[in-house]
Design a protein around this motif. Structure first.
Motif, mmCIF file in Angstrom:
data_model
loop_
_atom_site.group_PDB
_atom_site.id
_atom_site.type_symbol
_atom_site.label_atom_id
_atom_site.label_comp_id
_atom_site.label_asym_id
_atom_site.label_seq_id
_atom_site.Cartn_x
_atom_site.Cartn_y
_atom_site.Cartn_z
ATOM 1 N N PHE A 172 2.402 16.835 -13.310
ATOM 2 C CA PHE A 172 3.241 16.768 -12.116
ATOM 3 C C PHE A 172 2.461 16.353 -10.876
ATOM 4 N N ILE A 173 1.438 15.557 -11.062
ATOM 5 C CA ILE A 173 0.625 15.141 -9.918
ATOM 6 C C ILE A 173 1.394 14.188 -9.001
ATOM 7 N N PHE A 174 2.366 13.449 -9.559
ATOM 8 C CA PHE A 174 3.112 12.511 -8.710
ATOM 9 C C PHE A 174 3.949 13.240 -7.671
ATOM 10 N N SER A 175 4.441 14.433 -8.009
ATOM 11 C CA SER A 175 5.201 15.197 -7.014
ATOM 12 C C SER A 175 4.301 15.618 -5.862
ATOM 13 N N ILE A 176 3.029 15.897 -6.156
ATOM 14 C CA ILE A 176 2.069 16.239 -5.101
ATOM 15 C C ILE A 176 1.734 15.008 -4.269
ATOM 16 N N VAL A 177 1.652 13.843 -4.928
ATOM 17 C CA VAL A 177 1.447 12.581 -4.213
ATOM 18 C C VAL A 177 2.591 12.363 -3.222
ATOM 19 N N CYS A 178 3.823 12.617 -3.671
ATOM 20 C CA CYS A 178 4.984 12.457 -2.789
ATOM 21 C C CYS A 178 4.928 13.426 -1.618
ATOM 22 N N GLU A 179 4.483 14.662 -1.880
ATOM 23 C CA GLU A 179 4.426 15.669 -0.822
ATOM 24 C C GLU A 179 3.358 15.321 0.207
ATOM 25 N N GLU A 180 2.203 14.852 -0.258
ATOM 26 C CA GLU A 180 1.087 14.604 0.655
ATOM 27 C C GLU A 180 1.152 13.229 1.313
ATOM 28 N N LEU A 181 1.668 12.219 0.602
ATOM 29 C CA LEU A 181 1.691 10.852 1.130
ATOM 30 C C LEU A 181 3.092 10.372 1.481
ATOM 31 N N GLY A 182 4.103 11.165 1.135
ATOM 32 C CA GLY A 182 5.462 10.839 1.510
ATOM 33 C C GLY A 182 6.063 9.680 0.734
ATOM 34 N N PHE A 183 7.237 9.259 1.181
ATOM 35 C CA PHE A 183 7.962 8.162 0.532
ATOM 36 C C PHE A 183 7.144 6.884 0.564
ATOM 37 N N VAL A 184 6.465 6.634 1.670
ATOM 38 C CA VAL A 184 5.665 5.415 1.804
ATOM 39 C C VAL A 184 4.533 5.409 0.776
ATOM 40 N N GLY A 185 3.812 6.512 0.679
ATOM 41 C CA GLY A 185 2.710 6.593 -0.266
ATOM 42 C C GLY A 185 3.174 6.488 -1.707
ATOM 43 N N ALA A 186 4.319 7.137 -2.012
ATOM 44 C CA ALA A 186 4.858 7.062 -3.370
ATOM 45 C C ALA A 186 5.217 5.627 -3.731
ATOM 46 N N CYS A 187 5.803 4.905 -2.777
ATOM 47 C CA CYS A 187 6.152 3.496 -3.020
ATOM 48 C C CYS A 187 4.903 2.649 -3.250
ATOM 49 N N LEU A 188 3.834 2.950 -2.528
ATOM 50 C CA LEU A 188 2.588 2.200 -2.712
ATOM 51 C C LEU A 188 2.008 2.441 -4.106
ATOM 52 N N VAL A 189 2.106 3.682 -4.578
ATOM 53 C CA VAL A 189 1.619 3.987 -5.931
ATOM 54 C C VAL A 189 2.425 3.212 -6.969
ATOM 55 N N ILE A 190 3.747 3.197 -6.808
ATOM 56 C CA ILE A 190 4.602 2.448 -7.736
ATOM 57 C C ILE A 190 4.284 0.957 -7.663
ATOM 58 N N LEU A 191 4.018 0.466 -6.444
ATOM 59 C CA LEU A 191 3.667 -0.944 -6.266
ATOM 60 C C LEU A 191 2.382 -1.294 -7.014
ATOM 61 N N LEU A 192 1.411 -0.382 -7.010
ATOM 62 C CA LEU A 192 0.159 -0.616 -7.737
ATOM 63 C C LEU A 192 0.415 -0.818 -9.232
ATOM 64 N N PHE A 193 1.286 0.018 -9.792
ATOM 65 C CA PHE A 193 1.606 -0.131 -11.222
ATOM 66 C C PHE A 193 2.365 -1.433 -11.479
ATOM 67 N N MET A 194 3.230 -1.834 -10.553
ATOM 68 C CA MET A 194 3.955 -3.093 -10.701
ATOM 69 C C MET A 194 2.997 -4.282 -10.653
ATOM 70 N N LEU A 195 2.021 -4.218 -9.748
ATOM 71 C CA LEU A 195 1.028 -5.295 -9.650
ATOM 72 C C LEU A 195 0.181 -5.370 -10.912
ATOM 73 N N LEU A 196 -0.154 -4.206 -11.472
ATOM 74 C CA LEU A 196 -0.913 -4.186 -12.730
ATOM 75 C C LEU A 196 -0.103 -4.849 -13.840
ATOM 76 N N LEU A 197 1.205 -4.563 -13.889
ATOM 77 C CA LEU A 197 2.065 -5.185 -14.900
ATOM 78 C C LEU A 197 2.104 -6.704 -14.731
ATOM 79 N N LEU A 198 2.278 -7.155 -13.495
ATOM 80 C CA LEU A 198 2.341 -8.600 -13.241
ATOM 81 C C LEU A 198 1.025 -9.275 -13.594
ATOM 82 N N ARG A 199 -0.085 -8.628 -13.259
ATOM 83 C CA ARG A 199 -1.396 -9.196 -13.585
ATOM 84 C C ARG A 199 -1.615 -9.227 -15.094
ATOM 85 N N GLY A 200 -1.172 -8.172 -15.769
ATOM 86 C CA GLY A 200 -1.304 -8.134 -17.214
ATOM 87 C C GLY A 200 -0.517 -9.247 -17.884
ATOM 88 N N ILE A 201 0.711 -9.490 -17.411
ATOM 89 C CA ILE A 201 1.532 -10.568 -17.961
ATOM 90 C C ILE A 201 0.855 -11.912 -17.729
#
Length: 330
Positions: free
Chosen positions: A225-254
């Motif tokens: 449940f570390i992502f819930s702590i990420v949301c609490e400490e970094l907020g909606f903006v930080g959570a979106c940035l984390v999701i964006l990192l995974f999306m960029l990894l997917l695009l780079r992998g493709i």
């Protein structure tokens, strides 16, 4: 405050070294290592069944003086190696049932049985997802996926019959997902506290390290449940940035997979990239109560030495594919 970061930094250092080494090695060597790695995975998955329970599960092998080893992480790696090996050698015959379905079904079925005995539902679902995507990309006939869906239903029914302990385990998870507030001090506790953490983060969060929910409110705040702590400490903006990192990894992998020198390199890249992104999607879905709690970690974020070292090593193999693609281009 440093109880988790100290060992995690050590595992990260080992993993980065493994990533660098893997990036410099010709990835074709994994053709020879595919079956031996699968054999090692099976042995470890059997061995873990004789280990002590933790939170009602047997998922870790205790290594005296060294910590623990999670065989399911090695099993994910092995599945990607073996599937990529088989498909790259038989890609022109993948439409046939005997080539494009049977060997993969046998491998996945055997591993699934061992992992359900732990029980490790999330790991089983993840391995099935990775395997299915590699089969699809490799050219397995679409009609066989329909049959696989029917086989999956039959397998679940068989598991419920022959593994009766799974019934209350799965039923409890399902009930706590549908209405976590029905048992706020029991099965619904983890989900409720996770939602509190996410909601209290607001737009920009409480600040890095300022979480309140991680202090004996959210169980396993350093792991599942570390992502819930990420949301609490970094907020909606930080959570979106984390999701964006995974999306960029997917695009780079493709991108790397499309430019890979051969089928084997492309499949390895797809497999390792999908593993990370699919696991991240499942983890985020769990902590937001979008799907039932399956006990799955967030790649590169959650505490866990085996997972971190394996993930970094896998990224090293992806870098090896990318490096050789560049070398062939020039």
């Amino acid at each position: 405050g440093y109880a988790f970061i100290r060992p995690q930094l050590l595992f990260a250092a080992i993993g980065i070294a493994a990533m660098y080494a893997a990036s410099r090695v010709d990835y074709h060597i994994y053709h020879k290592l595919a079956w031996p790695m699968l054999g090692v995975s099976v042995v470890l998955l059997v061995l873990v069944l004789f280990m002590p329970e933790y939170n009602g599960c047997k998922r870790w092998i205790v290594l005296p003086g060294l910590g623990t080893l999670q065989p399911s992480e090695i099993a994910k790696f092995s599945v990607i190696l073996v599937f990529s090996h088989i498909i790259s050698l038989n890609h022109q015959k993948m439409k046939k049932f005997s080539v494009g379905v049977v060997p993969f079904a046998v491998i996945l079925g055997g591993l699934a049985v061992l992992m359900l005995l732990e029980p490790h539902l999330s790991g089983t679902l993840l391995i099935f997802g990775i395997g299915a995507i590699l089969m699809f990309v490799g050219g397995t006939g679409l009609r066989w996926f329909g049959m696989a869906a029917g086989g999956g239903v039959a397998a679940v029914a068989a598991a419920l019959i022959f593994l009766p302990d799974l019934v209350p385990y799965a039923a409890d998870r399902l009930n706590s997902w549908l209405d976590p507030f029905a048992d706020p001090l029991g099965d619904g506790h983890q989900t409720i506290q996770s939602l509190y953490a996410i909601g209290s983060g607001g737009a920009t969060g409480l600040g890095l390290g300022n979480s309140r929910q991680k202090y004996l409110y959210v169980p396993e705040p350093q792991n599942d449940f570390i992502f819930s702590i990420v949301c609490e400490e970094l907020g909606f903006v930080g959570a979106c940035l984390v999701i964006l990192l995974f999306m960029l990894l997917l695009l780079r992998g493709i991108s790397i997979a499309l430019k890979a020198p051969d089928k084997f390199g492309a499949l390895l890249t797809v497999g390792f990239t999908v593993q990370v992104v699919l696991q991240a999607v499942l983890n985020i879905a769990v902590v937001t109560n979008t799907i039932p709690n399956t006990g799955i970690s967030l790649p590169f974020f959650s505490s866990g030495g085996t997972s971190l070292m394996m993930l970094l090593g896998e990224m090293g193999i992806v870098l090896s594919v990318s490096r050789q693609a560049v070398q062939e281009k020039y």
